[in-house]
Design a protein around this motif. Structure first.
Motif, PDB file in Angstrom:
ATOM      1  N   LEU A 121      56.203  49.958  26.704  1.00 15.50           N
ATOM      2  CA  LEU A 121      54.884  49.458  27.314  1.00 15.50           C
ATOM      3  C   LEU A 121      54.129  50.565  27.890  1.00 15.50           C
ATOM      4  N   ILE A 122      54.706  51.388  28.650  1.00 10.22           N
ATOM      5  CA  ILE A 122      53.789  52.399  29.196  1.00 10.22           C
ATOM      6  C   ILE A 122      53.192  53.204  28.256  1.00 10.22           C
ATOM      7  N   ARG A 123      53.994  53.799  27.079  1.00  9.18           N
ATOM      8  CA  ARG A 123      53.234  54.419  26.115  1.00  9.18           C
ATOM      9  C   ARG A 123      52.087  53.601  25.394  1.00  9.18           C
ATOM     10  N   THR A 124      52.147  52.393  25.300  1.00  7.64           N
ATOM     11  CA  THR A 124      51.195  51.407  24.495  1.00  7.64           C
ATOM     12  C   THR A 124      49.808  51.712  25.625  1.00  7.64           C
ATOM     13  N   ARG A 125      50.344  51.549  26.988  1.00  6.95           N
ATOM     14  CA  ARG A 125      49.224  51.440  27.759  1.00  6.95           C
ATOM     15  C   ARG A 125      48.451  52.928  27.945  1.00  6.95           C
ATOM     16  N   MET A 126      49.294  53.912  27.903  1.00  4.81           N
ATOM     17  CA  MET A 126      48.515  55.282  27.870  1.00  4.81           C
ATOM     18  C   MET A 126      47.793  55.628  26.976  1.00  4.81           C
TER      19      MET A 126
END
Ligand code: ADP
Length: 204
Positions: free
Chosen positions: A91-96
């Protein structure tokens, strides 16, 4: 494709201070810790999966992740840590990637404190490390958070060593001097990153 540079370094190394200097030059900065907080505040996108994996008692009265309780559990149990990371990291990767997929910034900084600990180098084109001697790191964290030196040393010991971090760096900012010494280093890197970003555009 935006040219992406990871900004990393140990606790209190000066990542936020350096990130502000780049932001002052108009560069987009995406902050993994801030995103992690957003994902776990009341109504956060990661909460249903966390509650399913760890039980609804991991949420506090406001409906946010009970961070102290979670921290205690993952500290004792490496399998729980991996389970939590397997929920949060994608989820963090997608948002970044979404936050930095913009044409308004010639390149983007991804501030990922635990980049090397969590093996996320593949996310970026280049790694920028903020470096300083451990004694200074301890003194600055102590001044910022009032933690005991013993506590700070335990946190430092849980992160990759200074040597490993420097070995993984494409670029290094030396933050052993006073804050005025950061500006010229940031400006020099900014010029280099502008060149690298435009060269990478020509490759496509
Ligand atoms: P990080 O984001 O890596 O944890 P910060 O940027 O918050 O680190 O810096 C840690 C603390 O040290 C902050 O209180 C910051 O204001 C201070 N600091 C950063 N760079 C310097 C410097 N060159 N000299 C003195 N204090 C500094």
């Amino acid at each position: 494709m935006t040219y992406r540079i990871a900004l990393t370094g140990g606790i209190g190394s000066g990542k936020s201070t350096v990130a502000e200097a780049f932001a002052g030059l108009g560069i987009i900065v995406s902050d993994a810790d801030a995103i992690s907080h957003q994902l776990t505040r009341p109504g956060g996108e990661a909460l249903p999966a966390i509650a399913a994996a760890f039980g609804a008692e991991m949420l506090d009265a406001t409906g946010a992740l009970d961070r102290a309780r979670m921290r205690e559990q993952v500290f004792r149990d490496p399998a729980a840590r991996r389970r939590l990371e397997s929920i949060l990291h994608p989820l963090i990767r997608t948002r970044m990637l979404a936050e930095t997929e913009t044409i308004s910034s010639p390149y983007a900084l991804l501030m990922i404190p635990l980049l090397l600990e969590t093996g996320q180098q593949a996310l970026v084109d280049r790694v920028l490390v903020v470096d300083l001697p451990e004694a200074l790191q301890i003194a600055r964290v102590q001044a910022r958070n009032g933690l005991e030196p013993g506590q700070i040393k335990r946190i430092i010991a849980s992160q990759v060593s200074r040597t490993e971090r420097l070995a993984a760096a494409d670029d290094v900012i030396d933050n052993s001097g006073d804050q005025h010494r950061l500006r010229p280093q940031v400006e020099r890197l900014h010029q280099a990153y502008l060149r690298l970003a435009s060269a990478s555009l020509r490759c496509f």
